[in-house]
Each structure stands twice: as C-alpha cells, then as structure tokens.
Design an enzyme around this catalytic site. Sequence first.
Site: not given
Ligand code: IMP
Length: 197
Positions: A101-102, A105, A154-155, A161, A167
């Site tokens: 995973e990147d 959150d 936010f990154v 992206d 990206r």
């Molecule tokens: P979660 O389901 O809230 O944990 O979100 C995970 C996904 O949200 C990540 O795989 C990203 O694609 C996207 N995401 C969450 N925070 C960021 C951010 O700060 N920048 C870009 N994408 C994000």
Amino acid sequence: MVDNSEIVETLVTRDELRGRITELAAELQAAFPHDRPAVAVSILKGSTLFLADLARAMDAPLEIDFMAISSYAGSQGGSGVVRIVKDLDTDITDRDVLIVEDIVDTGFTLTYLRRTLAERGPRSLRTVTLLDKAARRIVPVPLEHKGFEIPDVFVLGYGMDFQGKYRNVPEVLAVKDVARLANDPLILAGGLFGEAG
Ligand code: IMP
C-alpha cells in the site's frame, strides 16, 4: 509564476525514501521463506512507484500482481464502502501474500482488502505500507511493515496523486494549502519533478 513552496513542502526526500526502502526490503526478506515465491499485491495506482523500488531492493523470489479498488465516497471522508474494480490474476490459496500500500489513512481500504484476501486461504498475509497516517485511523488494522508514520496532512508524489496528478513527483510532498490546489489543480509548476538522482 507560482511559488510552489507556498502550496507544498517536502515531507520525505528521495534519500530518505531510498534508505528506508532498503531497510524494509531487508525486513521483508527475513519475514518470507525463500524456497517459494511470495506474491506482492500492489494496490493500484498509488503503490506502483513504491512497489517498483521495493521489489528491486528485495533479494528474494517474488511474484507481482495488481488489484484496484474504489471507495464510493472517495478516500477523503469516505464512507468506508470499498469494492474491487480489478481483481488479482493469481490464485493466492496457500501462498505467502504481501499487500503493498502507499498510505493507510482511516484503515477502511486495508481492512476490506485483508478480509477479502484472507477469505481466499493464503498461507500468510502481511501488509507493507510506505506511509501510515496513524492519527486518522478509524478502524484498527494490522500493519506488519511500515515506512514512515506521518502527521495528518494531505500528501502527493511518489505514486500518490491529487486528482490524478503529481504521481511522478519523485519525493513525498505535504500539501500546505489544499484550498489553493483544489482551486487550480495544475498550479504546481516546474521544479517539482526535479533532476534525477
Ligand atoms: P483509507 O481507506 O482511508 O485508509 O485510505 C487509503 C487510501 O486513500 C490510500 O490508498 C490512498 O489512495 C488514499 N489516500 C489517503 N490519504 C491520502 C493522501 O494524503 N494523499 C493521497 N492519497 C491518499
């Protein structure tokens, strides 16, 4: 011309990425058996740059597959409803699986992925994420390997992206002025994609 530094700032440099990814690769090599290839499951699209660098740093047999998912309400303030848009080609029954995973959150996406993949009977299931926004977690989810814990910002860049853009920025940038970027998503100009190295 806009001064990028009013809108974004570097959070993780290229050198820091390189260094930490080398360490993560060593961690993962130690965690996986070497007599049978593990399957790295890269979650599209954000994890692709991380996967490319991580996989090259690992001296262990590895198969690579991709999965794409979507969140109905988008990742920011999402509803937690996630669905598969592109599934794996690989049968992961009795395989050692590594979710790549990147960023984690709220944890909704990873929770869904882990549950879905666990139902397929893998031999083992681990996750590696480049970034962990731990302060935003809503659903606790196991994270066996992580690159960096980051604050609630936010990154973008290094695979991540903003509205599909940025990206290919080679480092992780924190957005200081989200409203200005949202108002003009192409506002960030030259210099971001920088010299190679
Ligand atoms: P979660 O389901 O809230 O944990 O979100 C995970 C996904 O949200 C990540 O795989 C990203 O694609 C996207 N995401 C969450 N925070 C960021 C951010 O700060 N920048 C870009 N994408 C994000």
